[in-house]
Design a protein around this motif. Structure first.
Motif, PDB file in Angstrom:
ATOM      1  N   ASP A 129       0.844  -1.200   0.000  1.00 42.44           N
ATOM      2  CA  ASP A 129       0.000   0.000   0.000  1.00 42.44           C
ATOM      3  C   ASP A 129       0.881   1.252   0.000  1.00 42.44           C
ATOM      4  O   ASP A 129       1.646   1.490   0.935  1.00 42.44           O
TER       5      ASP A 129
ATOM      6  N   ARG B 193      -4.201 -12.275   1.841  1.00 39.51           N
ATOM      7  CA  ARG B 193      -3.435 -11.962   0.631  1.00 39.51           C
ATOM      8  C   ARG B 193      -3.271 -10.460   0.422  1.00 39.51           C
ATOM      9  O   ARG B 193      -2.324 -10.017  -0.228  1.00 39.51           O
ATOM     10  N   THR B 194      -4.220  -9.684   0.933  1.00 38.88           N
ATOM     11  CA  THR B 194      -4.171  -8.233   0.702  1.00 38.88           C
ATOM     12  C   THR B 194      -3.725  -7.456   1.939  1.00 38.88           C
ATOM     13  O   THR B 194      -3.856  -6.235   1.976  1.00 38.88           O
TER      14      THR B 194
ATOM     15  N   TRP C 149     -14.662  -6.831  -4.190  1.00 39.61           N
ATOM     16  CA  TRP C 149     -13.703  -7.634  -4.967  1.00 39.61           C
ATOM     17  C   TRP C 149     -14.459  -8.675  -5.801  1.00 39.61           C
ATOM     18  O   TRP C 149     -14.216  -8.832  -7.006  1.00 39.61           O
TER      19      TRP C 149
ATOM     20  N   SER D  44      -1.915  -4.115   1.656  1.00 40.40           N
ATOM     21  CA  SER D  44      -2.136  -3.733   0.252  1.00 40.40           C
ATOM     22  C   SER D  44      -3.258  -2.714   0.169  1.00 40.40           C
ATOM     23  O   SER D  44      -4.193  -2.726   0.980  1.00 40.40           O
TER      24      SER D  44
ATOM     25  N   ILE E 252      -5.498  -2.760  -1.931  1.00 42.70           N
ATOM     26  CA  ILE E 252      -6.699  -3.476  -2.393  1.00 42.70           C
ATOM     27  C   ILE E 252      -7.627  -3.820  -1.238  1.00 42.70           C
ATOM     28  O   ILE E 252      -8.846  -3.840  -1.392  1.00 42.70           O
ATOM     29  N   ARG E 253      -7.053  -4.059  -0.063  1.00 40.41           N
ATOM     30  CA  ARG E 253      -7.849  -4.537   1.066  1.00 40.41           C
ATOM     31  C   ARG E 253      -9.000  -3.580   1.388  1.00 40.41           C
ATOM     32  O   ARG E 253     -10.069  -4.006   1.825  1.00 40.41           O
TER      33      ARG E 253
ATOM     34  N   LEU F 132      -1.351 -11.191  -7.771  1.00 41.64           N
ATOM     35  CA  LEU F 132      -1.870  -9.904  -8.214  1.00 41.64           C
ATOM     36  C   LEU F 132      -1.358  -9.508  -9.593  1.00 41.64           C
ATOM     37  O   LEU F 132      -1.588  -8.404 -10.047  1.00 41.64           O
TER      38      LEU F 132
END
Length: 365
Positions: free
Chosen positions: A115, A298-299, A312, A302, A304-305, A279
């Motif tokens: 991130d 996994r995120t 998602w 990141s 994306i989380r 990713l």
């Protein structure tokens, strides 16, 4: 604050410290952004910010640094390159080719690693601490896409680059593949000089936008932008825009991939932006199979989380529907069907829509 320091010399020193902290460039802007207020108001009045209600609620505070942080008299701007260290030559063509593989899940380049908020914020704070160690007690606040800050305007004024027709900041030595951050300071520093515009007659970004969200030079309707739709927008994605999203499941790089200036984009010196497993190059089916627990694991760390597992899945369902419209694949249909009873109504609706695209494919055939 210590007296007697040379402000211009201090700026040079800050720029050197910035390079040590992996920033590509440090600039200084003043706090009078009044010339930008009419454009910001017109953009908000047109509703181009969509669901991003915070844009409107903050109003003109975004263009008034001294209102956001009382006592601010200068703004340090910073940019940091984010292309992964191992990015090969010809990377824009490689990324554009991903968009022609309907079964592949495409995540925007900037989001494949750690991130950026965490990376930049920590390093900006270290920079502020070094300045304070030099000059004494210092009122400051660090920002990275995290508050009502007119980032691109400040970056442009301080010489980080010029505003491209896609509204992103462009730099002759770095293209647009970089993050921006700021330190609001209660210390007066001499502004760094802005640079001239070098887009010329080029309209590649406007032409390339899949949803035609770029209405004209520096005029973006976020409601049509795939980055907005897949990240900021929480509800159902408008049906007329779903087919245009293709296999992009988080963000969109198209306007940057076609920009001639990005042949000069620099690789990051930090491993933080190297892509995480899963990713880059993963299939839609693989990512749809992530449980919420696996998604969170996994995120972790990141960007994306922050969209959450349901959004998602919504994005993946749209991409899978677009793949089914091109070629009916029983494996894709089977994967989607496992989410027909998902507790989130938006996920269910997008899964139903996606499965209907296979039927549309058969009708078209």
């Amino acid at each position: 604050m210590k007296s007697g320091f040379d402000a211009a010399q201090l700026v040079s020193q800050i720029q050197a410290w910035g390079r040590e902290l992996a920033f590509s460039q440090i600039g200084v802007a003043g706090v009078n952004l009044s010339a930008a207020e009419p454009g910001l108001k017109a953009w908000l009045d047109a509703g181009f910010h969509g669901d991003m209600g915070y844009m409107a609620s903050h109003g003109m505070k975004r263009a008034r640094p001294a209102e956001l942080v009382p006592g601010t008299v200068s703004v340090l701007t910073a940019r940091m390159d984010y292309l992964p260290q191992g990015t090969p030559e010809g990377w824009p063509a490689t990324e554009l080719a991903r968009l022609k593989q309907p079964s592949e899940a495409v995540v925007s380049l900037y989001a494949r690693g750690r991130d950026y908020h965490k990376v930049l914020r920590g390093r900006l704070q270290k920079l502020a601490e070094r300045i304070a160690a030099e000059v004494g007690p210092l009122g400051h606040r660090v920002f990275t896409d995290s508050a009502p800050v007119l980032e691109a305007e400040l970056a442009q004024r301080s010489g980080q680059g010029w505003r491209g027709k896609h509204t992103l900041v462009l730099n002759r030595e770095g293209g647009s593949m970089f993050f921006l951050g700021e330190i609001y300071l209660d210390m007066a520093l001499p502004p760094t000089e802005p640079v001239t515009d070098h887009c010329g007659a080029c309209t590649a970004c406007i032409t390339a936008c899949p949803t035609q969200a770029i209405l004209g030079p520096q005029r973006l309707d976020a409601r049509r932008c795939i980055s907005y739709l897949t990240i900021e927008h929480a509800g159902p994605i408008p049906e007329d825009l779903r087919p245009l999203i293709g296999n992009r499941i988080y963000g969109c790089d198209d306007c940057q991939l076609v920009c001639p200036w990005n042949k000069f984009a620099q690789r990051s010196s930090l491993p933080d932006f190297d892509p995480r497993e899963g990713l880059a190059g993963a299939t839609l089916i693989e990512l749809l199979a992530w449980s919420e627990t696996e998604f969170l694991r996994r995120t972790e760390g990141s960007a994306i989380r922050r969209i959450g597992h349901a959004r998602w899945l919504r994005n993946l369902a749209v991409a899978m529907g677009n793949a089914l419209r091109l070629a009916d694949d029983p494996a894709v249909r089977s994967a989607l069907a496992t989410h027909l009873q998902h507790p989130d109504a938006t996920v269910r609706e997008h899964v139903v829509w996606a499965l209907a695209q296979a039927a549309a494919n058969r009708v078209d055939a």
